[in-house]
Design a protein around this motif. Structure first.
Motif, PDB file in Angstrom:
ATOM      1  N   ILE A   1       6.834   0.912   8.369  1.00  0.00           N
ATOM      2  CA  ILE A   1       6.603  -0.395   8.238  1.00  0.00           C
ATOM      3  C   ILE A   1       5.091  -0.647   8.583  1.00  0.00           C
ATOM      4  CG2 ILE A   1       7.303  -2.939   8.789  1.00  0.00           C
ATOM      5  CD1 ILE A   1       9.956  -1.759   9.636  1.00  0.00           C
ATOM      6  N   PHE A   2       4.374  -1.178   7.627  1.00  0.00           N
ATOM      7  CA  PHE A   2       3.169  -1.485   7.640  1.00  0.00           C
ATOM      8  C   PHE A   2       2.788  -2.808   7.628  1.00  0.00           C
ATOM      9  CE2 PHE A   2       3.349  -0.421   3.251  1.00  0.00           C
ATOM     10  CZ  PHE A   2       2.464  -1.438   2.755  1.00  0.00           C
ATOM     11  N   ARG A   3       1.724  -3.071   8.068  1.00  0.00           N
ATOM     12  CA  ARG A   3       1.003  -4.691   7.830  1.00  0.00           C
ATOM     13  C   ARG A   3      -0.619  -4.556   7.563  1.00  0.00           C
ATOM     14  NH1 ARG A   3      -0.152  -6.473  12.784  1.00  0.00           N
ATOM     15  NH2 ARG A   3      -2.340  -5.809  12.551  1.00  0.00           N
ATOM     16  N   LEU A   4      -0.793  -5.356   6.504  1.00  0.00           N
ATOM     17  CA  LEU A   4      -2.405  -5.284   6.034  1.00  0.00           C
ATOM     18  C   LEU A   4      -2.683  -6.609   6.429  1.00  0.00           C
ATOM     19  CD1 LEU A   4      -2.018  -3.553   2.337  1.00  0.00           C
ATOM     20  CD2 LEU A   4      -2.850  -2.684   4.588  1.00  0.00           C
TER      21      LEU A   4
ATOM     22  N   GLU B   1      -2.202  -1.669  10.096  1.00  0.00           N
ATOM     23  CA  GLU B   1      -1.356  -1.303  11.222  1.00  0.00           C
ATOM     24  C   GLU B   1      -0.003  -0.694  10.904  1.00  0.00           C
ATOM     25  OE1 GLU B   1      -0.495  -2.301  15.873  1.00  0.00           O
ATOM     26  OE2 GLU B   1      -1.597  -3.743  14.541  1.00  0.00           O
ATOM     27  N   ILE B   2       0.370   0.362  11.433  1.00  0.00           N
ATOM     28  CA  ILE B   2       1.742   1.027  11.154  1.00  0.00           C
ATOM     29  C   ILE B   2       2.506   0.034  12.327  1.00  0.00           C
ATOM     30  CG2 ILE B   2       3.360   2.706  11.446  1.00  0.00           C
ATOM     31  CD1 ILE B   2       1.735   2.805   9.061  1.00  0.00           C
TER      32      ILE B   2
ATOM     33  N   PHE C   1       2.395  11.217   9.159  1.00  0.00           N
ATOM     34  CA  PHE C   1       3.043  10.113   8.229  1.00  0.00           C
ATOM     35  C   PHE C   1       2.283   8.747   8.537  1.00  0.00           C
ATOM     36  CE2 PHE C   1       7.323  12.570   8.293  1.00  0.00           C
ATOM     37  CZ  PHE C   1       7.332  12.790   6.659  1.00  0.00           C
ATOM     38  N   SER C   2       1.909   8.566   9.833  1.00  0.00           N
ATOM     39  CA  SER C   2       1.478   7.307  10.058  1.00  0.00           C
ATOM     40  C   SER C   2       0.017   7.412   9.877  1.00  0.00           C
ATOM     41  CB  SER C   2       1.718   7.024  11.563  1.00  0.00           C
ATOM     42  OG  SER C   2       2.939   6.814  11.789  1.00  0.00           O
ATOM     43  N   LYS C   3      -0.589   8.899  10.179  1.00  0.00           N
ATOM     44  CA  LYS C   3      -1.923   8.776  10.087  1.00  0.00           C
ATOM     45  C   LYS C   3      -2.834   8.817   8.847  1.00  0.00           C
ATOM     46  CE  LYS C   3      -2.293  12.093  14.141  1.00  0.00           C
ATOM     47  NZ  LYS C   3      -2.568  13.625  14.344  1.00  0.00           N
ATOM     48  N   SER C   4      -1.831   9.311   7.642  1.00  0.00           N
ATOM     49  CA  SER C   4      -2.494   9.244   6.366  1.00  0.00           C
ATOM     50  C   SER C   4      -2.151   7.956   5.860  1.00  0.00           C
ATOM     51  CB  SER C   4      -1.910  10.261   5.797  1.00  0.00           C
ATOM     52  OG  SER C   4      -0.483  10.180   5.564  1.00  0.00           O
ATOM     53  N   THR C   5      -0.942   7.471   6.194  1.00  0.00           N
ATOM     54  CA  THR C   5      -0.326   6.099   5.100  1.00  0.00           C
ATOM     55  C   THR C   5      -1.315   4.986   5.003  1.00  0.00           C
ATOM     56  OG1 THR C   5       1.901   6.586   5.492  1.00  0.00           O
ATOM     57  CG2 THR C   5       1.427   4.440   4.852  1.00  0.00           C
ATOM     58  N   CYS C   6      -1.762   4.635   6.340  1.00  0.00           N
ATOM     59  CA  CYS C   6      -2.769   3.384   6.064  1.00  0.00           C
ATOM     60  C   CYS C   6      -4.204   3.756   5.461  1.00  0.00           C
ATOM     61  CB  CYS C   6      -3.035   3.081   7.635  1.00  0.00           C
ATOM     62  SG  CYS C   6      -2.019   1.728   8.145  1.00  0.00           S
ATOM     63  N   ALA C   7      -4.606   5.080   5.654  1.00  0.00           N
ATOM     64  CA  ALA C   7      -5.971   5.384   4.883  1.00  0.00           C
ATOM     65  C   ALA C   7      -5.562   5.056   3.339  1.00  0.00           C
ATOM     66  CB  ALA C   7      -6.326   6.726   5.301  1.00  0.00           C
ATOM     67  N   HIS C   8      -4.652   5.812   2.836  1.00  0.00           N
ATOM     68  CA  HIS C   8      -4.167   5.745   1.548  1.00  0.00           C
ATOM     69  C   HIS C   8      -4.298   4.356   0.752  1.00  0.00           C
ATOM     70  CE1 HIS C   8      -4.263   9.785   1.069  1.00  0.00           C
ATOM     71  NE2 HIS C   8      -3.004  10.088   1.801  1.00  0.00           N
ATOM     72  N   ILE C   9      -3.489   3.542   1.765  1.00  0.00           N
ATOM     73  CA  ILE C   9      -3.223   2.075   1.339  1.00  0.00           C
ATOM     74  C   ILE C   9      -4.462   1.262   1.525  1.00  0.00           C
ATOM     75  CG2 ILE C   9      -1.893  -0.062   1.882  1.00  0.00           C
ATOM     76  CD1 ILE C   9       0.356   1.642   2.630  1.00  0.00           C
ATOM     77  N   ARG C  10      -5.258   1.354   2.320  1.00  0.00           N
ATOM     78  CA  ARG C  10      -6.344   0.565   2.436  1.00  0.00           C
ATOM     79  C   ARG C  10      -7.400   0.790   1.379  1.00  0.00           C
ATOM     80  NH1 ARG C  10      -9.443  -0.810   8.029  1.00  0.00           N
ATOM     81  NH2 ARG C  10     -10.661  -2.001   6.384  1.00  0.00           N
TER      82      ARG C  10
ATOM     83  N   SER D   1      -4.767 -13.961   5.065  1.00  0.00           N
ATOM     84  CA  SER D   1      -3.212 -14.035   5.462  1.00  0.00           C
ATOM     85  C   SER D   1      -2.760 -12.551   5.695  1.00  0.00           C
ATOM     86  CB  SER D   1      -2.617 -14.453   4.169  1.00  0.00           C
ATOM     87  OG  SER D   1      -0.915 -14.593   4.414  1.00  0.00           O
ATOM     88  N   TYR D   2      -1.789 -12.095   5.600  1.00  0.00           N
ATOM     89  CA  TYR D   2      -1.224 -10.800   5.864  1.00  0.00           C
ATOM     90  C   TYR D   2      -0.238 -10.316   4.788  1.00  0.00           C
ATOM     91  CZ  TYR D   2       2.930 -13.101   7.437  1.00  0.00           C
ATOM     92  OH  TYR D   2       4.165 -13.665   7.569  1.00  0.00           O
ATOM     93  N   TYR D   3       0.145  -8.899   4.800  1.00  0.00           N
ATOM     94  CA  TYR D   3       1.015  -8.459   3.834  1.00  0.00           C
ATOM     95  C   TYR D   3       1.757  -7.380   4.616  1.00  0.00           C
ATOM     96  CZ  TYR D   3       2.743  -5.921  -0.344  1.00  0.00           C
ATOM     97  OH  TYR D   3       3.781  -5.322  -1.395  1.00  0.00           O
ATOM     98  N   VAL D   4       3.003  -7.539   4.655  1.00  0.00           N
ATOM     99  CA  VAL D   4       4.180  -6.547   5.353  1.00  0.00           C
ATOM    100  C   VAL D   4       4.800  -5.730   4.027  1.00  0.00           C
ATOM    101  CG1 VAL D   4       5.630  -6.073   7.228  1.00  0.00           C
ATOM    102  CG2 VAL D   4       3.826  -7.666   7.477  1.00  0.00           C
ATOM    103  N   ASN D   5       4.881  -4.613   4.362  1.00  0.00           N
ATOM    104  CA  ASN D   5       5.880  -3.877   3.565  1.00  0.00           C
ATOM    105  C   ASN D   5       6.233  -2.510   4.046  1.00  0.00           C
ATOM    106  OD1 ASN D   5       7.246  -3.340   0.921  1.00  0.00           O
ATOM    107  ND2 ASN D   5       5.752  -4.053  -0.056  1.00  0.00           N
ATOM    108  N   THR D   6       7.188  -1.695   3.356  1.00  0.00           N
ATOM    109  CA  THR D   6       7.854  -0.497   3.710  1.00  0.00           C
ATOM    110  C   THR D   6       7.469   0.754   3.037  1.00  0.00           C
ATOM    111  OG1 THR D   6       9.878  -1.803   4.966  1.00  0.00           O
ATOM    112  CG2 THR D   6      10.011   0.650   4.475  1.00  0.00           C
ATOM    113  N   VAL D   7       7.240   1.838   3.469  1.00  0.00           N
ATOM    114  CA  VAL D   7       7.018   2.945   2.714  1.00  0.00           C
ATOM    115  C   VAL D   7       8.242   3.916   3.167  1.00  0.00           C
ATOM    116  CG1 VAL D   7       5.440   5.055   2.460  1.00  0.00           C
ATOM    117  CG2 VAL D   7       4.400   3.081   2.817  1.00  0.00           C
ATOM    118  N   ARG D   8       8.801   4.371   2.209  1.00  0.00           N
ATOM    119  CA  ARG D   8       9.796   5.323   2.477  1.00  0.00           C
ATOM    120  C   ARG D   8       9.632   6.741   1.857  1.00  0.00           C
ATOM    121  NH1 ARG D   8      16.260   4.487   1.072  1.00  0.00           N
ATOM    122  NH2 ARG D   8      17.170   6.125   2.214  1.00  0.00           N
TER     123      ARG D   8
END
Length: 299
Positions: free
Chosen positions: A235-238, A250-251, A261-270, A288-295
């Motif tokens: 679950i991440f927040r932008l 942030e994860i 998993f955590s180290k690479s996910t935010c880098a790709h999404i940003r 504002s903010y955006y929260v979503n889920t990566v599975r």
């Protein structure tokens, strides 16, 4: 198609629940009474509402986790009873007498540190069927709450069921417990440097310019984890500025055994995510903010 493409599937989305599918026969039900009072655990990334049920010898813990002010939540069930839930088993979730949700495709299995079975379930919350169908799209445009305290008060139990066995947790009315959880998520928003009152009255939340499914692809599955058959739910927040640009990632919660998993996910999404900015009550663009889920899932 590469071997990695063939093995790995990954979904970036709020986990949606398929229509309910009633079991052919009533499963054998185990009903458990509370063993402890409700508690709310606040930390800088998520809020957790929890309670224990059953006996000291065979307890079952229930946790509701929210990473933002929203009706939905991640549910965590922990206890030996959960050994009855196997991978691929049809699984239903019910709040009180509300219609059951088919959660087979929005759930996952794991183990606690002491090898006790764990079941994770992503739920839209106590949502009536007519509301549930529109929940994802409506939330993007109008972020106001749709689950009322009256609906929460009417939900006095939580049932997790397979075709053969059902676990019924006698929670009692959930309105007061969820009110405490909402207070916690409002505090989270303040910690992110945003005004909860402004965010609660937005005309529009940040809207991705392209589908979130394009932010992460099978090629982004950490190779070491893929080779070991490791899966993950993140679950991440932008944080999104008034121009629609991500300014932070942030994860919030990682159900994973590998740090990759955590180290690479935010880098790709940003790098890949861009938004139409949020609009306040006056129609002005605001942060504002955006929260979503990566599975990360291997079929």
């Amino acid at each position: 198609m590469t071997a990695r493409d063939a093995l790995a599937t990954l979904v970036v989305a709020a986990l949606l629940v398929p229509p309910p599918a009633a079991f052919a026969t009533e499963p054998e039900t185990t009903a458990l009474k509370p063993q402890s009072p409700w508690f709310v655990d606040w930390n800088p990334t998520t809020c957790t509402l929890g309670r224990s049920f059953g006996s000291e010898q065979e307890p079952v813990a229930l946790r509701f986790e929210r990473a933002e002010p929203r009706d939905g939540f991640q549910m965590v069930f922990v206890g030996q009873w959960l050994q009855r839930v196997k991978a691929g088993t049809p699984l239903e979730l019910r709040f009180g007498t509300y219609p059951a949700e088919d959660v087979r495709y929005s759930s996952g299995l794991g183990k606690a540190t002491d090898d006790v079975p764990v079941v994770f379930v992503s739920s839209p919350g106590i949502v009536e069927p007519a509301l549930e169908e529109e929940e994802d799209e409506a939330w993007r445009v109008n972020p106001g709450p749709r689950v009322t305290p009256e609906m929460e008060a009417a939900a006095d139990s939580v049932t997790l069921a397979t075709p053969d066995h059902a676990l019924l947790l006698e929670t009692g009315p959930l309105d007061k417990a969820f009110a405490a959880l909402r207070k916690c998520t409002d505090d989270l928003v303040s910690q992110w440097g945003l005004d909860p009152a402004v965010q609660a009255k937005l005309q529009r939340r940040p809207i991705p310019k392209v589908s979130p499914s394009r932010w992460i692809g099978p090629q982004d599955y950490p190779l070491k984890a893929l080779r070991k058959g490791e899966q993950a739910i993140l679950i991440f927040r932008l944080l999104i500025d008034a121009e629609g640009e991500p300014t932070g990632c942030e994860i919030l919660r990682a159900y994973a055994g590998f740090d990759e998993f955590s180290k690479s996910t935010c880098a790709h999404i940003r790098t890949r995510a861009r938004f139409e900015p949020a609009l306040d009550a006056n129609g002005q663009a605001v942060p504002s903010y955006y929260v979503n889920t990566v599975r990360f899932a291997i079929p």
